[in-house]
Design an enzyme around this catalytic site. Structure first.
Site, PDB file in Angstrom:
ATOM      1  N   ASP A   1     -24.830 -49.749 -42.984  1.00  0.00           N
ATOM      2  CA  ASP A   1     -23.767 -48.801 -42.664  1.00  0.00           C
ATOM      3  C   ASP A   1     -22.810 -49.318 -41.589  1.00  0.00           C
ATOM      4  OD1 ASP A   1     -26.468 -48.217 -41.310  1.00  0.00           O
ATOM      5  OD2 ASP A   1     -25.058 -47.291 -39.911  1.00  0.00           O
TER       6      ASP A   1
ATOM      7  N   TYR B   1     -30.564 -41.965 -30.924  1.00  0.00           N
ATOM      8  CA  TYR B   1     -30.485 -42.954 -29.834  1.00  0.00           C
ATOM      9  C   TYR B   1     -30.074 -42.279 -28.541  1.00  0.00           C
ATOM     10  CZ  TYR B   1     -30.512 -46.316 -33.669  1.00  0.00           C
ATOM     11  OH  TYR B   1     -30.856 -47.025 -34.781  1.00  0.00           O
TER      12      TYR B   1
ATOM     13  N   ARG C   1     -27.429 -42.629 -25.997  1.00  0.00           N
ATOM     14  CA  ARG C   1     -26.133 -43.271 -25.784  1.00  0.00           C
ATOM     15  C   ARG C   1     -25.142 -42.252 -25.248  1.00  0.00           C
ATOM     16  NH1 ARG C   1     -25.725 -46.521 -31.581  1.00  0.00           N
ATOM     17  NH2 ARG C   1     -27.436 -47.966 -31.181  1.00  0.00           N
TER      18      ARG C   1
ATOM     19  N   LYS D   1     -35.654 -42.914 -36.833  1.00  0.00           N
ATOM     20  CA  LYS D   1     -35.333 -44.285 -36.414  1.00  0.00           C
ATOM     21  C   LYS D   1     -34.763 -44.261 -35.011  1.00  0.00           C
ATOM     22  CE  LYS D   1     -32.048 -48.001 -37.734  1.00  0.00           C
ATOM     23  NZ  LYS D   1     -30.815 -47.791 -36.946  1.00  0.00           N
TER      24      LYS D   1
END
Length: 264
Positions: free
Chosen positions: A26, A147, A149, A178
């Site tokens: 992606d 994540y 971030r 993930k």
């Protein structure tokens, strides 16, 4: 589990061992690396032939891959989130596809990206929850890419904080999660526990030495990780199939008793 989800989830694991090797592609939207765009379908085919369990792609790429008979046996995950490095906030992910589109195109699962700590975190969490509801309704597995971030984040690799991020994804309905490999690597067990055995660890930067990364991957799998998602390291390689083949050996091989990792 929803029977439709279970059947599709089974298609994401070639060996039937509930371990997964995903190749994310992606990045062609997010940062457009020429190593991927210029040979997209070739890399996808090489990854499939090397033993990847599934490729992660955007909806425009999915039909071409789905029609390739040589990719049979390799699952396809349609990625629903996007942002680019050219935008005002690259961490602000928005939905650019739907679960219904993924079902129509024959995807085996969908994925959604959430950056916890980003300014737009509330909108991204809402999107994840909405997609999870649609996945349950239509019987398709959801991979959440979560994540640390954004301006609120102090350490993107802190195990305690990553465990929180992983648990958020599970709480909101993800079937697989993930996220980044923690530092130090011994924190993997904390993430595995938070994910309830549904943890997929990211391959991270391709700049890390191959031997060092493979050692981390082996340790992560022995610690109970359900699989790996490795993108850049595959599609920047001269021989992507060889890299995928080695990763598949690590993910699907019988693993011995856990050994302490080297300091990383």
């Amino acid at each position: 589990m929803n029977p439709g989800k279970q059947r599709r989830l089974n298609r994401l694991c070639r060996n039937g061992d509930r371990r997964y090797l995903f190749i994310p592609m992606d990045h062609s939207v997010s940062d457009g690396p020429p190593q991927l765009i210029n040979r997209f379908e070739g890399v996808g085919l090489a990854a499939a032939l090397g033993g990847a369990d599934a490729l992660i792609v955007h909806k425009g790429r999915l039909p071409g891959l789905a029609a390739d008979p040589e990719l049979r046996g390799c699952g396809l995950v349609m990625h629903l989130s996007a942002s680019t490095v050219h935008g005002p906030d690259p961490d602000a992910k928005v939905l650019v596809g739907t679960v219904a589109e993924a079902v129509r195109q024959g995807a085996d699962a969908v994925s959604v990206h959430v950056n916890v700590g980003a300014r737009s975190e509330p909108d991204q969490l809402q999107a994840l929850g909405t997609v999870a509801a649609h996945c349950e309704e239509l019987g398709i597995p959801l991979l959440a890419m979560v994540y640390l971030r954004g301006p609120q984040v102090v350490d993107s690799y802190d195990a305690a904080e990553l465990a929180h991020v992983v648990s958020i994804a599970i709480d909101l309905g993800a079937d697989l999660v993930k996220t980044s490999m923690p530092r130090p690597l011994s924190g993997v067990s904390r993430l595995v526990e938070a994910a309830g055995g549904r943890l997929i660890l990211s391959g991270g930067s391709a700049e890390e030495e191959p031997a060092e990364f493979l050692g981390k991957a082996e340790y992560a799998m022995r610690a109970g990780t359900a699989g790996l998602a490795v993108g850049r390291r595959v599609w920047t390689a001269g021989e992507p199939a060889a890299v995928v083949r080695r990763l598949a050996e690590i993910v699907h091989a019988g693993v011995p008793a856990l050994a302490e990792p080297a300091a990383v």
